[in-house]
Design an enzyme around this catalytic site. Structure first.
Site, PDB file in Angstrom:
ATOM      1  N   GLY A  18       1.885  -4.177 -18.452  1.00  0.00           N
ATOM      2  CA  GLY A  18       2.489  -3.222 -17.529  1.00  0.00           C
ATOM      3  C   GLY A  18       4.001  -3.137 -17.698  1.00  0.00           C
ATOM      4  O   GLY A  18       4.592  -3.747 -18.590  1.00  0.00           O
ATOM      5  N   SER A  42      -6.004  -1.546 -16.693  1.00  0.00           N
ATOM      6  CA  SER A  42      -6.343  -0.535 -15.685  1.00  0.00           C
ATOM      7  C   SER A  42      -5.170   0.407 -15.445  1.00  0.00           C
ATOM      8  O   SER A  42      -5.359   1.535 -14.998  1.00  0.00           O
ATOM      9  CB  SER A  42      -6.766  -1.200 -14.371  1.00  0.00           C
ATOM     10  N   SER A 132       7.885  -7.906  -3.281  1.00  0.00           N
ATOM     11  CA  SER A 132       8.573  -6.617  -3.210  1.00  0.00           C
ATOM     12  C   SER A 132       9.451  -6.532  -1.967  1.00  0.00           C
ATOM     13  O   SER A 132       9.118  -7.101  -0.911  1.00  0.00           O
ATOM     14  CB  SER A 132       7.513  -5.518  -3.149  1.00  0.00           C
ATOM     15  N   TYR A 157      -0.819  -1.590   0.425  1.00  0.00           N
ATOM     16  CA  TYR A 157      -0.123  -2.206  -0.708  1.00  0.00           C
ATOM     17  C   TYR A 157       0.909  -3.226  -0.211  1.00  0.00           C
ATOM     18  O   TYR A 157       0.935  -4.377  -0.647  1.00  0.00           O
ATOM     19  CB  TYR A 157       0.573  -1.139  -1.568  1.00  0.00           C
ATOM     20  N   LYS A 161       1.298  -7.632  -0.471  1.00  0.00           N
ATOM     21  CA  LYS A 161       2.440  -8.449  -0.916  1.00  0.00           C
ATOM     22  C   LYS A 161       2.737  -9.541   0.114  1.00  0.00           C
ATOM     23  O   LYS A 161       3.004 -10.683  -0.231  1.00  0.00           O
ATOM     24  CB  LYS A 161       3.670  -7.568  -1.163  1.00  0.00           C
ATOM     25  N   TYR A 185      11.325  -7.926  -5.590  1.00  0.00           N
ATOM     26  CA  TYR A 185      12.050  -6.929  -6.379  1.00  0.00           C
ATOM     27  C   TYR A 185      12.473  -5.791  -5.475  1.00  0.00           C
ATOM     28  O   TYR A 185      11.698  -5.318  -4.650  1.00  0.00           O
ATOM     29  CB  TYR A 185      11.186  -6.303  -7.470  1.00  0.00           C
ATOM     30  N   PHE A 186      13.668  -5.265  -5.745  1.00  0.00           N
ATOM     31  CA  PHE A 186      14.082  -4.023  -5.092  1.00  0.00           C
ATOM     32  C   PHE A 186      13.549  -2.876  -5.965  1.00  0.00           C
ATOM     33  O   PHE A 186      12.363  -2.859  -6.251  1.00  0.00           O
ATOM     34  CB  PHE A 186      15.582  -4.079  -4.761  1.00  0.00           C
TER      35      PHE A 186
HETATM   36  P1  NAD Z   1       2.211  -1.873 -13.698  1.00  0.00           P
HETATM   37  O1  NAD Z   1       1.061  -1.153 -13.113  1.00  0.00           O
HETATM   38  O2  NAD Z   1       2.950  -1.244 -14.802  1.00  0.00           O
HETATM   39  O3  NAD Z   1       1.745  -3.327 -14.187  1.00  0.00           O
HETATM   40  C1  NAD Z   1       0.703  -4.027 -13.585  1.00  0.00           C
HETATM   41  C2  NAD Z   1      -0.271  -4.396 -14.688  1.00  0.00           C
HETATM   42  O4  NAD Z   1      -1.340  -5.161 -14.121  1.00  0.00           O
HETATM   43  C3  NAD Z   1      -0.899  -3.175 -15.353  1.00  0.00           C
HETATM   44  O5  NAD Z   1      -0.722  -3.309 -16.755  1.00  0.00           O
HETATM   45  C4  NAD Z   1      -2.375  -3.253 -14.974  1.00  0.00           C
HETATM   46  O6  NAD Z   1      -3.217  -2.774 -16.011  1.00  0.00           O
HETATM   47  C5  NAD Z   1      -2.549  -4.725 -14.717  1.00  0.00           C
HETATM   48  N1  NAD Z   1      -3.599  -5.093 -13.761  1.00  0.00           N
HETATM   49  C6  NAD Z   1      -3.859  -4.570 -12.539  1.00  0.00           C
HETATM   50  N2  NAD Z   1      -4.901  -5.196 -11.975  1.00  0.00           N
HETATM   51  C7  NAD Z   1      -5.305  -6.138 -12.851  1.00  0.00           C
HETATM   52  C8  NAD Z   1      -6.327  -7.117 -12.840  1.00  0.00           C
HETATM   53  N3  NAD Z   1      -7.179  -7.251 -11.819  1.00  0.00           N
HETATM   54  N4  NAD Z   1      -6.460  -7.928 -13.921  1.00  0.00           N
HETATM   55  C9  NAD Z   1      -5.635  -7.801 -14.985  1.00  0.00           C
HETATM   56  N5  NAD Z   1      -4.647  -6.905 -15.045  1.00  0.00           N
HETATM   57  C10 NAD Z   1      -4.486  -6.086 -13.985  1.00  0.00           C
HETATM   58  O7  NAD Z   1       3.195  -2.239 -12.503  1.00  0.00           O
HETATM   59  P2  NAD Z   1       4.641  -2.902 -12.539  1.00  0.00           P
HETATM   60  O8  NAD Z   1       5.597  -1.918 -12.025  1.00  0.00           O
HETATM   61  O9  NAD Z   1       4.893  -3.544 -13.847  1.00  0.00           O
HETATM   62  O10 NAD Z   1       4.460  -4.006 -11.421  1.00  0.00           O
HETATM   63  C11 NAD Z   1       4.212  -5.359 -11.721  1.00  0.00           C
HETATM   64  C12 NAD Z   1       4.141  -6.145 -10.437  1.00  0.00           C
HETATM   65  O11 NAD Z   1       5.361  -6.008  -9.724  1.00  0.00           O
HETATM   66  C13 NAD Z   1       3.054  -5.677  -9.476  1.00  0.00           C
HETATM   67  O12 NAD Z   1       2.535  -6.820  -8.825  1.00  0.00           O
HETATM   68  C14 NAD Z   1       3.794  -4.807  -8.505  1.00  0.00           C
HETATM   69  O13 NAD Z   1       3.159  -4.738  -7.265  1.00  0.00           O
HETATM   70  C15 NAD Z   1       5.111  -5.547  -8.404  1.00  0.00           C
HETATM   71  N6  NAD Z   1       6.236  -4.723  -7.976  1.00  0.00           N
HETATM   72  C16 NAD Z   1       6.529  -3.555  -8.636  1.00  0.00           C
HETATM   73  C17 NAD Z   1       7.595  -2.775  -8.223  1.00  0.00           C
HETATM   74  C18 NAD Z   1       7.911  -1.486  -8.907  1.00  0.00           C
HETATM   75  O14 NAD Z   1       8.579  -0.653  -8.328  1.00  0.00           O
HETATM   76  N7  NAD Z   1       7.494  -1.243 -10.134  1.00  0.00           N
HETATM   77  C19 NAD Z   1       8.383  -3.192  -7.136  1.00  0.00           C
HETATM   78  C20 NAD Z   1       8.069  -4.383  -6.494  1.00  0.00           C
HETATM   79  C21 NAD Z   1       6.982  -5.138  -6.912  1.00  0.00           C
HETATM   80  C1  WQD Z   2      13.166   5.847  -4.139  1.00  0.00           C
HETATM   81  C2  WQD Z   2      13.874   6.908  -3.308  1.00  0.00           C
HETATM   82  C3  WQD Z   2      12.366   8.330  -2.109  1.00  0.00           C
HETATM   83  C4  WQD Z   2      10.540  10.266  -5.546  1.00  0.00           C
HETATM   84  C5  WQD Z   2       8.559   2.107  -3.901  1.00  0.00           C
HETATM   85  C6  WQD Z   2       7.563   1.305  -3.120  1.00  0.00           C
HETATM   86  C7  WQD Z   2       8.010  -0.111  -3.022  1.00  0.00           C
HETATM   87  C8  WQD Z   2       8.324  -0.674  -4.396  1.00  0.00           C
HETATM   88  C9  WQD Z   2       9.219   0.197  -5.189  1.00  0.00           C
HETATM   89  C10 WQD Z   2       6.462  -1.852  -5.263  1.00  0.00           C
HETATM   90  C11 WQD Z   2      13.243   7.097  -1.925  1.00  0.00           C
HETATM   91  C12 WQD Z   2      13.148   9.115  -3.132  1.00  0.00           C
HETATM   92  C13 WQD Z   2      11.324   9.464  -4.744  1.00  0.00           C
HETATM   93  C14 WQD Z   2      10.765  11.672  -5.529  1.00  0.00           C
HETATM   94  C15 WQD Z   2      12.542  11.346  -3.955  1.00  0.00           C
HETATM   95  N1  WQD Z   2       7.153  -0.799  -5.184  1.00  0.00           N
HETATM   96  N2  WQD Z   2      12.306   9.980  -3.973  1.00  0.00           N
HETATM   97  N3  WQD Z   2      11.759  12.145  -4.734  1.00  0.00           N
HETATM   98  O1  WQD Z   2       9.908   4.288  -2.134  1.00  0.00           O
HETATM   99  O2  WQD Z   2      11.995   2.902  -2.490  1.00  0.00           O
HETATM  100  O3  WQD Z   2       9.805   2.040  -3.238  1.00  0.00           O
HETATM  101  O4  WQD Z   2       8.696   1.529  -5.212  1.00  0.00           O
HETATM  102  O5  WQD Z   2       6.526  -2.852  -4.626  1.00  0.00           O
HETATM  103  O6  WQD Z   2       6.994  -0.814  -2.406  1.00  0.00           O
HETATM  104  O7  WQD Z   2       7.458   1.870  -1.829  1.00  0.00           O
HETATM  105  O8  WQD Z   2      10.816   3.876  -4.487  1.00  0.00           O
HETATM  106  O9  WQD Z   2      11.186   5.289  -6.456  1.00  0.00           O
HETATM  107  O10 WQD Z   2       9.398   5.947  -4.805  1.00  0.00           O
HETATM  108  O11 WQD Z   2      11.781   6.143  -4.156  1.00  0.00           O
HETATM  109  O12 WQD Z   2      13.422  11.818  -3.265  1.00  0.00           O
HETATM  110  O13 WQD Z   2      10.058  12.439  -6.200  1.00  0.00           O
HETATM  111  O14 WQD Z   2      13.738   8.162  -3.983  1.00  0.00           O
HETATM  112  O15 WQD Z   2      12.178   9.081  -0.948  1.00  0.00           O
HETATM  113  O16 WQD Z   2      14.273   7.378  -1.038  1.00  0.00           O
HETATM  114  P1  WQD Z   2      10.656   3.339  -2.953  1.00  0.00           P
HETATM  115  P2  WQD Z   2      10.722   5.333  -5.053  1.00  0.00           P
END
Ligand code: NAD
Ligand code: WQD
Length: 346
Positions: A18, A42, A132, A157, A161, A185-186
């Site tokens: 991912g 997935s 998160s 979701y 977390k 993570y932010f």
């Molecule tokens: P992503 O979807 O790109 O990566 C997650 C990966 O996990 C994917 O490759 C998916 O195929 C795999 N996966 C899902 N379920 C699985 C399972 N049961 N077994 C094996 N593999 C599985 O997402 P990401 O952005 O890289 O996020 C990684 C982690 O960080 C996640 O836990 C997500 O919730 C967390 N996170 C992401 C963000 C963000 O904004 N991207 C912010 C905060 C936290």
């Molecule tokens: C950022 C800002 C939107 C899309 C999400 C999850 C959070 C975490 C990170 C996993 C916001 C605005 C967005 C668009 C917009 N993920 N926006 N137009 O909502 O801060 O966080 O991802 O843990 O749980 O909620 O991130 O990138 O979606 O949005 O104006 O088409 O951009 O309203 O203010 P967010 P985001």
């Protein structure tokens, strides 16, 4: 046990195909760790694994496995001498989680509990968990510190977390030897400078930066900015956008800390952000300026469930992990655009 980088240490990276996992795998290998990637694909495909291999010049092992499947995962623990796990595997769409809560509760919680259970069985003591900033909801005070109360989650979701943080905390307190770090993570953005790996959103991107890059590439007609009437300087929402390579490095720092026995307390939580708030509008304008491309946009209504403003107090991570974000927003937005161009035009 005290480990040192240099002795071969193997990290199981679940969800390593991912977005965040692939960039972290690159950093781990670059630091000298051995990596095994497990992913059920997935929400990813093998191109990310190939990208990680190309960047690192190593034939990193990949196992297609579902973390919820104990048998499939046990094979990995049996075959590779795993020393620590970074658990990225999860489903991550806030919006989908509202429509399909059981998918989220099942996948995110069962996968984590399964992996922790196997760690116990195989005597693997170190876990880094992807949490998160969503756990804070709209904080009462900004920048938000790790000791701020978690708010009731506004999505299944977000709830997963919080629950997984608690599962980690409780498991560590119950089981001798187990240690863990939850990284909150932010907003991760950007891509590896090589443009060989990056974020691969499926369908219409929910997150801001992939929507912007697709709009700049002409795939989307215009960006909708969700809300122009927040109590912020320009009326748009404030977030803390953290570069993906800086975020990847935070995982290495968290592992180094545990493996070297430097952790204070067996369960620790760190904010991983820049500490700097940025509005949606300023991010859009910075993207246009840095990359010399236009991003047509329209300010529309607020998105359900969004908070007005959240950014991190990163002092704890700066002091304890010895980690600090170093890439500028310009660097991140340039790398995001390079990645989009790589996807579209090769
Ligand atoms: P992503 O979807 O790109 O990566 C997650 C990966 O996990 C994917 O490759 C998916 O195929 C795999 N996966 C899902 N379920 C699985 C399972 N049961 N077994 C094996 N593999 C599985 O997402 P990401 O952005 O890289 O996020 C990684 C982690 O960080 C996640 O836990 C997500 O919730 C967390 N996170 C992401 C963000 C963000 O904004 N991207 C912010 C905060 C936290
Ligand atoms: C950022 C800002 C939107 C899309 C999400 C999850 C959070 C975490 C990170 C996993 C916001 C605005 C967005 C668009 C917009 N993920 N926006 N137009 O909502 O801060 O966080 O991802 O843990 O749980 O909620 O991130 O990138 O979606 O949005 O104006 O088409 O951009 O309203 O203010 P967010 P985001």
């Amino acid at each position: 046990k005290i480990y040192r980088v240099g002795i071969f240490i193997t990290i199981l990276v679940t969800g390593g195909a991912g977005y965040i996992g692939s960039h972290t795998a690159v950093e781990l290998v670059g630091t000298g760790y051995g990596v095994v990637i497990a992913d059920d694909l997935s929400n990813a495909d093998m191109s990310a694994v190939e990208g990680v291999r190309a960047i690192s010049g190593k034939d990193i092992p990949f196992v297609k496995a579902d973390c919820c499947d104990e048998k499939e995962m046990e094979e990995i623990f049996r075959e590779y001498g795993i020393d620590a796990v970074i658990h990225f595997a999860a489903s991550k769409s806030v919006e989908e989680s509202v429509r399909e809560p059981l998918k989220y509760y099942r996948n995110n919680i069962l996968s984590f509990a399964t992996v922790l259970g196997l760690m116990r069985t195989y005597g693997v003591e170190h876990m880094v968990f992807s949490s998160s900033a969503t756990v804070y909801g709209q904080p009462d005070a900004l920048p938000v510190t790790e000791s701020a109360p978690r708010k009731p989650a506004n999505s299944p979701y977000g709830n997963t977390k919080q629950i997984c943080e608690d599962i980690l905390r409780d498991s560590i307190s119950a089981y001798d030897g187990m240690k863990g770090v939850a990284l909150r993570y932010f907003n991760p953005i950007g891509a590896h400078p090589s443009a060989l790996i990056g974020e691969l959103p499926r369908g219409v991107p929910a997150n801001l930066v992939p929507f912007i890059t697709q709009t700049a590439a002409g795939i989307r007609e215009r960006l909708h900015i969700f809300g122009g009437d927040y109590s912020t300087p320009d009326g748009t929402a404030l977030r803390d956008y953290i570069d993906i390579m800086d975020l990847a490095k935070a995982h290495v720092a968290a592992l180094d800390r545990m493996l070297n026995g430097k952790n204070k307390g067996r369960y620790e939580v760190f904010n991983i952000g820049t500490g700097v708030p940025l509005s949606v509008l300023r991010l859009v304008r910075t993207f246009e300026r840095v990359n010399g491309v236009a991003v047509p946009y329209k300010i529309t209504g607020r998105r359900a469930g969004d908070v007005e403003a959240v950014w991190a107090d990163t002092s704890l991570a700066n002091i304890e992990l010895g980690w600090k974000a170093s890439r500028s927003i310009e660097d991140s937005l340039a790398s995001a655009w390079d990645w989009e161009k790589h996807l579209r035009y090769g």
